[in-house]
Design an enzyme around this catalytic site. Structure first.
Site, PDB file in Angstrom:
ATOM      1  CE  LYS A  42      -3.098  -2.346   3.166  1.00 18.71           C
ATOM      2  NZ  LYS A  42      -3.417  -2.408   4.588  1.00 18.71           N
ATOM      3  CD  GLU A  98       8.231  -0.714  -2.824  1.00 14.78           C
ATOM      4  OE1 GLU A  98       7.516   0.103  -2.215  1.00 14.78           O
ATOM      5  OE2 GLU A  98       8.454  -1.847  -2.397  1.00 14.78           O
ATOM      6  CG  ASP A 102      14.521  -1.072   4.961  1.00 16.75           C
ATOM      7  OD1 ASP A 102      15.504  -0.418   5.303  1.00 16.75           O
ATOM      8  OD2 ASP A 102      13.894  -1.801   5.757  1.00 16.75           O
ATOM      9  CE  LYS A 130      14.448   3.342   6.523  1.00 17.56           C
ATOM     10  NZ  LYS A 130      13.879   2.347   7.461  1.00 17.56           N
ATOM     11  CG  PHE A 151      10.214   2.383  11.000  1.00 17.70           C
ATOM     12  CD1 PHE A 151      10.418   1.269  10.192  1.00 17.70           C
ATOM     13  CD2 PHE A 151       8.923   2.866  11.170  1.00 17.70           C
ATOM     14  CE1 PHE A 151       9.348   0.638   9.574  1.00 17.70           C
ATOM     15  CE2 PHE A 151       7.849   2.245  10.560  1.00 17.70           C
ATOM     16  CZ  PHE A 151       8.059   1.125   9.762  1.00 17.70           C
ATOM     17  CG  ASP A 158       2.436   0.882   7.428  1.00 23.24           C
ATOM     18  OD1 ASP A 158       3.306   0.705   6.558  1.00 23.24           O
ATOM     19  OD2 ASP A 158       2.034  -0.026   8.171  1.00 23.24           O
TER      20      ASP A 158
END
Ligand code: IMP
Ligand code: MG
Length: 179
Positions: A42, A98, A102, A130, A151, A158
């Site tokens: 999502k 995207e 990560d 990242k 984070f 989210d």
């Protein structure tokens, strides 16, 4: 909700400006083509919505849903396809959109999976990168911003399904994670 934010990394204005630039670059790259933009749900839905409105091409859109994370903040390592494409991508120029690159596990898996269907070309666009966390050898063709190894939430990203609707990208207060 904004009370839960420790700091803002990218403001609404910074994101807006960068998304406009990315849209222009993609418009130039695919001049005369009709690429298919594939949003990875999502997390990418807000970025995708803003990006394509800055792309001046007769492009189409489709979405895939994959999960690599549970509700926590570190990768489980496994990738699951929860929703596959509706469009046939054989012979088409595809642009994968995207939210964040990560470990690279998700995109590495997804790229291999889609390559099997023989698209004419595959371009990776990620809002955030990242690089410090990379485990799988994936490089985005277009990156909005590099972010430190923290984070982050907001603008589609989210924590436990919350905070996607923040208009900026930020870091949560540490006590939120222990709730
Ligand atoms: P990767 O497979 O480790 O590259 O993780 C990719 C997915 O993990 C992203 O598409 C996000 O959904 C999620 N993710 C990774 N880092 C963050 C973060 O800092 N905030 C929110 N979601 C993240
Ligand atoms: Mg994602």
């Amino acid at each position: 909700m904004t009370n839960d934010i420790l700091k803002i990394l990218l403001t609404k204005e910074q994101i807006e400006k960068r998304v406009q630039e990315l849209g222009k670059e993609l418009t130039k790259k695919f001049e005369g083509e009709e690429p298919l933009f594939i949003g990875v749900l999502k997390g990418s839905f807000i970025f995708m919505a803003d990006l394509i409105r800055n792309v001046d091409l007769k492009c189409s859109m489709d979405f895939m849903a994959v999960s690599s994370y549970g509700s926590g903040t570190s990768s489980s390592g496994a990738v699951k396809i929860n929703k596959d494409l509706n469009e046939d991508i054989t012979g088409r120029h595809i642009v994968i959109v995207e939210d964040i690159l990560d470990s690279g596990v998700t995109l590495n898996y997804l790229c291999g999976y889609l390559k099997n269907r023989k698209p004419a070309s595959m371009t990776l666009v990620t809002l955030l990168d990242k690089p410090a966390r990379r485990k799988s050898p994936v490089k985005a063709d277009y990156t909005g911003f590099e972010v430190p190894d923290e984070f982050v939430v907001g603008y589609g990203l989210d924590y436990a399904e919350k905070y996607r609707n923040l208009p900026f990208v930020g870091v949560l207060k540490p006590e939120i994670y222990s709730d």
